[in-house]
Design an enzyme around this catalytic site. Structure first.
Site, PDB file in Angstrom:
ATOM      1  N   LYS A   1      69.127  59.211  17.221  1.00 30.38           N
ATOM      2  CA  LYS A   1      68.468  58.786  15.976  1.00 30.38           C
ATOM      3  C   LYS A   1      69.349  59.306  14.830  1.00 30.38           C
ATOM      4  O   LYS A   1      69.252  60.452  14.412  1.00 30.38           O
ATOM      5  CB  LYS A   1      67.075  59.370  15.973  1.00 30.38           C
ATOM      6  CG  LYS A   1      66.144  59.247  14.803  1.00 30.38           C
ATOM      7  CD  LYS A   1      66.506  58.459  13.613  1.00 30.38           C
ATOM      8  CE  LYS A   1      65.946  59.137  12.373  1.00 30.38           C
ATOM      9  NZ  LYS A   1      66.899  59.082  11.267  1.00 30.38           N
TER      10      LYS A   1
ATOM     11  N   GLU B   1      63.615  72.744   7.127  1.00 30.16           N
ATOM     12  CA  GLU B   1      62.282  72.176   6.851  1.00 30.16           C
ATOM     13  C   GLU B   1      61.911  71.173   7.946  1.00 30.16           C
ATOM     14  O   GLU B   1      60.812  71.219   8.499  1.00 30.16           O
ATOM     15  CB  GLU B   1      62.263  71.467   5.481  1.00 30.16           C
ATOM     16  CG  GLU B   1      62.452  72.384   4.276  1.00 30.16           C
ATOM     17  CD  GLU B   1      63.890  72.916   4.114  1.00 30.16           C
ATOM     18  OE1 GLU B   1      64.837  72.230   4.554  1.00 30.16           O
ATOM     19  OE2 GLU B   1      64.058  74.031   3.568  1.00 30.16           O
TER      20      GLU B   1
ATOM     21  N   GLU C   1      69.777  73.100  15.377  1.00 26.20           N
ATOM     22  CA  GLU C   1      70.966  73.563  14.639  1.00 26.20           C
ATOM     23  C   GLU C   1      70.632  73.359  13.176  1.00 26.20           C
ATOM     24  O   GLU C   1      70.614  72.227  12.696  1.00 26.20           O
ATOM     25  CB  GLU C   1      72.190  72.723  15.012  1.00 26.20           C
ATOM     26  CG  GLU C   1      72.613  72.834  16.462  1.00 26.20           C
ATOM     27  CD  GLU C   1      73.214  74.184  16.804  1.00 26.20           C
ATOM     28  OE1 GLU C   1      73.629  74.916  15.883  1.00 26.20           O
ATOM     29  OE2 GLU C   1      73.248  74.527  17.992  1.00 26.20           O
TER      30      GLU C   1
ATOM     31  N   CYS D   1      77.187  73.023   7.279  1.00 24.54           N
ATOM     32  CA  CYS D   1      76.193  74.047   7.638  1.00 24.54           C
ATOM     33  C   CYS D   1      76.788  75.445   7.538  1.00 24.54           C
ATOM     34  O   CYS D   1      76.097  76.392   7.178  1.00 24.54           O
ATOM     35  CB  CYS D   1      75.669  73.782   9.033  1.00 24.54           C
ATOM     36  SG  CYS D   1      76.978  73.619  10.256  1.00 24.54           S
TER      37      CYS D   1
ATOM     38  N   GLU E   1      69.804  77.462   0.658  1.00 23.07           N
ATOM     39  CA  GLU E   1      70.948  76.639   1.057  1.00 23.07           C
ATOM     40  C   GLU E   1      71.072  75.479   0.062  1.00 23.07           C
ATOM     41  O   GLU E   1      70.220  74.588   0.027  1.00 23.07           O
ATOM     42  CB  GLU E   1      70.750  76.082   2.473  1.00 23.07           C
ATOM     43  CG  GLU E   1      71.973  75.323   2.941  1.00 23.07           C
ATOM     44  CD  GLU E   1      71.792  74.635   4.287  1.00 23.07           C
ATOM     45  OE1 GLU E   1      70.702  74.111   4.545  1.00 23.07           O
ATOM     46  OE2 GLU E   1      72.754  74.631   5.063  1.00 23.07           O
TER      47      GLU E   1
HETATM   48  P1  NAD Z   1      67.386  66.469   7.388  1.00 18.98           P
HETATM   49  O1  NAD Z   1      66.654  67.574   8.027  1.00 18.98           O
HETATM   50  O2  NAD Z   1      66.897  65.926   6.126  1.00 18.98           O
HETATM   51  O3  NAD Z   1      67.492  65.215   8.390  1.00 18.98           O
HETATM   52  C1  NAD Z   1      68.050  65.335   9.678  1.00 18.98           C
HETATM   53  C2  NAD Z   1      67.491  64.242  10.578  1.00 18.98           C
HETATM   54  O4  NAD Z   1      66.100  64.459  10.789  1.00 18.98           O
HETATM   55  C3  NAD Z   1      67.635  62.835  10.006  1.00 18.98           C
HETATM   56  O5  NAD Z   1      68.071  61.972  11.038  1.00 18.98           O
HETATM   57  C4  NAD Z   1      66.210  62.494   9.596  1.00 18.98           C
HETATM   58  O6  NAD Z   1      65.940  61.119   9.611  1.00 18.98           O
HETATM   59  C5  NAD Z   1      65.413  63.218  10.663  1.00 18.98           C
HETATM   60  N1  NAD Z   1      63.999  63.492  10.311  1.00 18.98           N
HETATM   61  C6  NAD Z   1      63.466  63.653   9.081  1.00 18.98           C
HETATM   62  N2  NAD Z   1      62.133  63.876   9.178  1.00 18.98           N
HETATM   63  C7  NAD Z   1      61.820  63.870  10.504  1.00 18.98           C
HETATM   64  C8  NAD Z   1      60.620  64.056  11.244  1.00 18.98           C
HETATM   65  N3  NAD Z   1      59.441  64.293  10.644  1.00 18.98           N
HETATM   66  N4  NAD Z   1      60.661  63.993  12.589  1.00 18.98           N
HETATM   67  C9  NAD Z   1      61.835  63.764  13.233  1.00 18.98           C
HETATM   68  N5  NAD Z   1      63.010  63.565  12.582  1.00 18.98           N
HETATM   69  C10 NAD Z   1      63.003  63.624  11.228  1.00 18.98           C
HETATM   70  O7  NAD Z   1      68.896  67.023   7.291  1.00 18.98           O
HETATM   71  P2  NAD Z   1      70.160  66.355   6.601  1.00 18.98           P
HETATM   72  O8  NAD Z   1      69.899  66.356   5.139  1.00 18.98           O
HETATM   73  O9  NAD Z   1      70.516  65.076   7.273  1.00 18.98           O
HETATM   74  O10 NAD Z   1      71.305  67.404   6.955  1.00 18.98           O
HETATM   75  C11 NAD Z   1      71.526  68.542   6.191  1.00 18.98           C
HETATM   76  C12 NAD Z   1      71.025  69.785   6.895  1.00 18.98           C
HETATM   77  O11 NAD Z   1      71.586  69.861   8.203  1.00 18.98           O
HETATM   78  C13 NAD Z   1      71.451  71.061   6.207  1.00 18.98           C
HETATM   79  O12 NAD Z   1      70.379  71.972   6.145  1.00 18.98           O
HETATM   80  C14 NAD Z   1      72.559  71.594   7.105  1.00 18.98           C
HETATM   81  O13 NAD Z   1      72.788  72.962   7.016  1.00 18.98           O
HETATM   82  C15 NAD Z   1      72.094  71.170   8.445  1.00 18.98           C
HETATM   83  N6  NAD Z   1      73.213  71.104   9.408  1.00 18.98           N
HETATM   84  C16 NAD Z   1      73.327  72.081  10.357  1.00 18.98           C
HETATM   85  C17 NAD Z   1      74.389  72.078  11.259  1.00 18.98           C
HETATM   86  C18 NAD Z   1      74.506  73.168  12.314  1.00 18.98           C
HETATM   87  O14 NAD Z   1      75.318  73.009  13.227  1.00 18.98           O
HETATM   88  N7  NAD Z   1      73.757  74.230  12.238  1.00 18.98           N
HETATM   89  C19 NAD Z   1      75.343  71.074  11.192  1.00 18.98           C
HETATM   90  C20 NAD Z   1      75.210  70.080  10.215  1.00 18.98           C
HETATM   91  C21 NAD Z   1      74.135  70.124   9.330  1.00 18.98           C
END
Ligand code: NAD
Length: 485
Positions: free
Chosen positions: A180, A236, A255, A289, A385
């Site tokens: 997804k 979140e 992650e 991240c 962040e």
């Molecule tokens: P996000 O949490 O907004 O979205 C991530 C995914 O979750 C998207 O595909 C979104 O459609 C999906 N999603 C949203 N609501 C959902 C729900 N209720 N149920 C299931 N899926 C849902 O994150 P983003 O803005 O795409 O990415 C940025 C974040 O990702 C930052 O906090 C960053 O630090 C983190 N990140 C972490 C790593 C790591 O390896 N630790 C790597 C890359 C990014």
């Protein structure tokens, strides 16, 4: 004419069940890149069932580890062949300079595919000596089985690389998957599904459903045939997923974000450290991240170091990400730009000293200039962040204080230590609570090294052997060894 792209389910492209689509937009230019299917719960159900069918009755479940490895090697070749195209798709979706994914994400993805291909026939069990069962000798051994159908929920910041971090190990382990992708950057995952087909993976092993997180992402998390959710994204949403999938006792790997310290000691090679710190916070516009967004500097260097970092920030060429000399593109979306600008004004209100950058909305597109503050660790800009090109430089008086400040955060993803003292480097590596510590370099990710966070930065590890084993379940078999019948 805008290109339309459906989901990829059971080896075929299909529209959303209600025909709805959503637009993918280049945030640097506002150009519409494509229209993708806006998935429904019905679409997700179809995809999960396709993945389940391959796992339980398809050609996939009969393949040996060696055969799975062979398919992964082939996929690596195809990704290498299409490197330019995939890098351009990712760059356009998030407004990133085209050279960045070519330099880092794609080579890492190819390397991850090859590394996991090599593990596919080395997933072994153990024989464990026991004293026997009620006086009769026993033979006990373990095996590792694929965890099952995996739901992989993906972010937008390095879309292809993170997709491969999940896809390669889970395929090596023998699982099937529904990917997804994020709403902002779904195109490279759709391309990857096609490459899987071309490589010879049976249809239904790799499926992609595009759409909104709260709709298709949620459905994936609660679907009864899904055994594991592997999520990369914000804390979140990670918390929501821990509630939805975790409460159904599915395996959940998270992650999440970070507020990683880069700690600069007075004995460091200072020019190297300042260049490294700049890379650590400004690479991919800070949308990483592991971004080293808290730069802790020994008091004796604080002013000079902060000024030099501000100079580097001011010299970074920001603009059209397709231009060869541009070093920083736009942020990934208008929402992201508003979020980062909000933190910049908060930093100013909190009394942090702004040395470079700041809010500048003169450019068309979602741009934010590289920004350097001097502040303290209690400020919101040092605790939250931001996920943008915003550094907070913070002074410390000695090693103990550096460690205390480094650990004074809810996150624990990565940390960088800049020093020429070997003993100090090892002490800090021991005492700083983070999943990955780098000494005199920033975030040296590699297909062979485990990646993941402590505290609110996540649960579980990706990449390396740990990443492959995370998609297996250990089973133990005990056989009673009676005397001759
Ligand atoms: P996000 O949490 O907004 O979205 C991530 C995914 O979750 C998207 O595909 C979104 O459609 C999906 N999603 C949203 N609501 C959902 C729900 N209720 N149920 C299931 N899926 C849902 O994150 P983003 O803005 O795409 O990415 C940025 C974040 O990702 C930052 O906090 C960053 O630090 C983190 N990140 C972490 C790593 C790591 O390896 N630790 C790597 C890359 C990014």
């Amino acid at each position: 004419m805008i290109e339309k792209k459906g989901h990829y389910i059971a080896g075929r492209e299909v529209e959303a069940s209600d025909g709805k689509t959503m637009r993918v937009i280049n945030p640097a230019t506002d150009e519409v890149l494509a229209e993708v299917a806006q998935g429904t719960a019905v679409d997700m159900d179809t995809a999960v069932k396709a993945a389940y069918a391959q796992l339980t009755q398809g050609a996939w479940q009969r393949l040996s580890g060696e055969d799975r490895g062979r398919l992964l090697y082939k996929l690596a070749e195809l990704v290498e062949r299409d490197t330019g195209r995939i890098a351009d798709l990712d760059a356009a979706c998030i407004g990133r300079p085209r050279q960045e994914p070519r330099l880092l994400d794609l080579p890492n993805a190819v390397s991850t595919l090859r590394n996991c291909a090599g593990w596919a026939d080395k997933i072994e069990g153990r024989t464990i000596p026991t004293p026997g069962y009620m006086g009769t000798p026993t033979l006990s051994y373990t095996s590792r089985e694929p965890v099952g159908v995996v739901g992989a929920i993906l972010p937008w910041n390095t879309p292809f690389m993170i997709t491969v971090w999940k896809l390669a190990p889970l395929l090596a382990a023998g699982c099937t998957v529904v990917l997804k992708p994020s709403e902002e950057a779904p195109l490279s995952a759709l391309h990857l599904a096609r490459l899987c087909q071309e490589a010879g993976f049976p249809g239904g092993v790799v499926n992609v459903v595009t759409g909104l997180g709260e709709v298709v992402g949620h459905e994936l998390c609660v679907h009864p045939l899904v055994d594991k959710i592997s999520f990369t994204g914000s804390p979140e949403v990670g918390r929501i997923i821990q509630g939805s999938a975790g409460s159904l006792f599915k395996h959940v790997a998270l992650e999440l974000g970070g507020k990683s310290p880069q700690i600069v000691f007075e004995d460091a090679d200072l020019e190297r450290a300042v260049q490294g710190c700049a890379l650590g916070i400004f690479f991919n516009s800070g949308q990483v991240c592991a971004a080293g967004s808290r730069i802790l500097v020994h008091h004796s260097l604080l002013n000079d170091f902060a000024q030099r970092l501000a100079e580097i920030a001011g010299s970074i060429k920001v603009g059209d990400p397709t231009a060869d000399d541009v070093q920083m593109g736009s942020l990934a979306s208008r929402t992201q730009q508003e979020r980062v600008n909000h933190y910049i004004s908060q930093g100013i209100k909190e009394g942090a000293q702004l040395l470079s950058g700041g809010i500048d909305e003169s450019m068309r597109g979602c741009f934010v200039k590289p920004t350097v503050f001097v502040g303290d660790n209690g400020m919101n800009i040092a605790q939250e962040e931001i996920f943008g090109p915003v550094a907070t430089v913070i002074g410390f008086k000695d090693e103990a204080e550096a460690i205390r400040i480094a650990n004074d955060t809810r996150y624990g993803l990565a940390a960088t230590i800049w020093t020429s003292s070997l003993s100090r480097a090892h002490r800090l590596a021991r005492d700083v609570k983070a999943g990955a510590i780098a000494v005199n370099c920033w975030a040296p990710i590699d297909a062979r090294l485990p990646w993941g966070g402590m505290k609110s930065s996540g649960l579980g590890r990706e990449c390396g052997l740990a990443g492959v084993l995370a998609y297996t379940e250990e089973k133990v078999v005990t056989v009673l060894m009676d005397e001759a019948d």
